[in-house]
Design an enzyme around this catalytic site. Structure first.
Site, PDB file in Angstrom:
ATOM      1  N   CYS A  13     -28.859 -17.722  54.300  1.00 42.52           N
ATOM      2  CA  CYS A  13     -29.759 -18.364  53.347  1.00 42.52           C
ATOM      3  C   CYS A  13     -28.993 -19.459  52.616  1.00 42.52           C
ATOM      4  O   CYS A  13     -27.911 -19.219  52.091  1.00 42.52           O
ATOM      5  CB  CYS A  13     -30.283 -17.331  52.359  1.00 42.52           C
ATOM      6  SG  CYS A  13     -31.330 -18.036  51.062  1.00 42.52           S
ATOM      7  N   CYS A  52     -32.824 -13.341  47.560  1.00 44.36           N
ATOM      8  CA  CYS A  52     -33.063 -14.297  46.467  1.00 44.36           C
ATOM      9  C   CYS A  52     -34.516 -14.743  46.357  1.00 44.36           C
ATOM     10  O   CYS A  52     -34.864 -15.512  45.485  1.00 44.36           O
ATOM     11  CB  CYS A  52     -32.164 -15.521  46.605  1.00 44.36           C
ATOM     12  SG  CYS A  52     -32.619 -16.620  47.975  1.00 44.36           S
ATOM     13  N   HIS A  88     -38.058 -19.206  49.931  1.00 43.82           N
ATOM     14  CA  HIS A  88     -38.986 -19.433  51.036  1.00 43.82           C
ATOM     15  C   HIS A  88     -38.208 -19.921  52.258  1.00 43.82           C
ATOM     16  O   HIS A  88     -37.427 -20.868  52.176  1.00 43.82           O
ATOM     17  CB  HIS A  88     -40.023 -20.487  50.637  1.00 43.82           C
ATOM     18  CG  HIS A  88     -40.902 -20.923  51.762  1.00 43.82           C
ATOM     19  ND1 HIS A  88     -41.920 -20.133  52.255  1.00 43.82           N
ATOM     20  CD2 HIS A  88     -40.922 -22.062  52.494  1.00 43.82           C
ATOM     21  CE1 HIS A  88     -42.530 -20.783  53.241  1.00 43.82           C
ATOM     22  NE2 HIS A  88     -41.929 -21.956  53.403  1.00 43.82           N
ATOM     23  N   HIS A 112     -42.392 -19.211  58.185  1.00 39.90           N
ATOM     24  CA  HIS A 112     -43.473 -18.289  58.540  1.00 39.90           C
ATOM     25  C   HIS A 112     -43.144 -17.593  59.856  1.00 39.90           C
ATOM     26  O   HIS A 112     -42.344 -18.098  60.642  1.00 39.90           O
ATOM     27  CB  HIS A 112     -44.799 -19.040  58.675  1.00 39.90           C
ATOM     28  CG  HIS A 112     -45.316 -19.553  57.383  1.00 39.90           C
ATOM     29  ND1 HIS A 112     -44.909 -20.764  56.848  1.00 39.90           N
ATOM     30  CD2 HIS A 112     -46.185 -19.015  56.490  1.00 39.90           C
ATOM     31  CE1 HIS A 112     -45.508 -20.949  55.683  1.00 39.90           C
ATOM     32  NE2 HIS A 112     -46.295 -19.907  55.446  1.00 39.90           N
ATOM     33  N   ARG A 123     -42.490 -15.438  66.610  1.00 44.67           N
ATOM     34  CA  ARG A 123     -41.767 -16.693  66.394  1.00 44.67           C
ATOM     35  C   ARG A 123     -41.574 -16.873  64.906  1.00 44.67           C
ATOM     36  O   ARG A 123     -42.512 -17.137  64.164  1.00 44.67           O
ATOM     37  CB  ARG A 123     -42.533 -17.880  66.972  1.00 44.67           C
ATOM     38  CG  ARG A 123     -41.863 -19.227  66.680  1.00 44.67           C
ATOM     39  CD  ARG A 123     -42.578 -20.373  67.381  1.00 44.67           C
ATOM     40  NE  ARG A 123     -43.985 -20.462  67.039  1.00 44.67           N
ATOM     41  CZ  ARG A 123     -44.484 -21.250  66.070  1.00 44.67           C
ATOM     42  NH1 ARG A 123     -43.686 -22.005  65.347  1.00 44.67           N
ATOM     43  NH2 ARG A 123     -45.785 -21.274  65.846  1.00 44.67           N
TER      44      ARG A 123
END
Length: 165
Positions: free
Chosen positions: A74, A126, A129, A132, A146
């Site tokens: 991240c 954290c 975003h 998806h 995916r």
């Protein structure tokens, strides 16, 4: 205990460590950071995606076609999220993975925006975003999933890099 014998700090303590993005002081529990803290630690583009749920433009991200072996962390907190072993070319314009490193590394939120049903993927450490996840698209992967992830949400730690002390 820490390998050096010192007491290892817990995630609740406000103990500075190094942020992998810019080596700025970072607290161990990123969920306690204020909006101002995030704005100071992230670039404007990183903040827009990681903290406001934005999306980088297709085919513009650093890792879309990368084939370097390693671990994707991240960008906001350094948590290990994906590996190159699960990365595949979906030709969608963003890095694609068929599974996270471990199920508890990410969390999922149903997203019904823009007139479609999607599942948002966020960093469990954290709450940043990431992108998806989509199912049933027919990709020849072990999970038929995916994970469509924004490059700007990730940092690649190449397998041949030496871990820092």
């Amino acid at each position: 205990m820490h390998p050096t014998g010192a007491r290892r700090p817990t995630a609740r303590e406000d103990v500075p460590v190094t942020n992998p993005t810019d080596n700025a002081p970072f607290v161990l529990d990123p969920k306690t950071l204020s909006d101002t803290d995030w704005r100071q630690r992230l670039s404007a583009a990183e903040y827009q995606v990681l903290r406001q749920g934005g999306t980088e433009r297709a085919f513009t991200g650093k890792y879309t076609d990368t084939e370097t072996e390693g671990v994707y962390t991240c960008r906001a907190c350094g948590a290990e999220l994906f590996t190159s072993n699960e990365k595949f070319h979906s030709h969608c314009g963003w890095p694609s993975f068929y599974a996270p490193l471990a199920g508890d590394r990410v969390r999922y939120i149903e997203d019904n925006s823009f007139g479609m049903r999607r599942v948002e993927v966020r960093c469990a450490a954290c709450d940043g975003h990431l992108g998806h996840v989509f199912e049933g698209e027919g990709y020849d992967t072990p999970t038929d999933q995916r994970y469509c992830i924004n490059s700007i949400s990730l940092t690649l730690r190449p397998a041949d890099s030496t871990p820092e002390a």
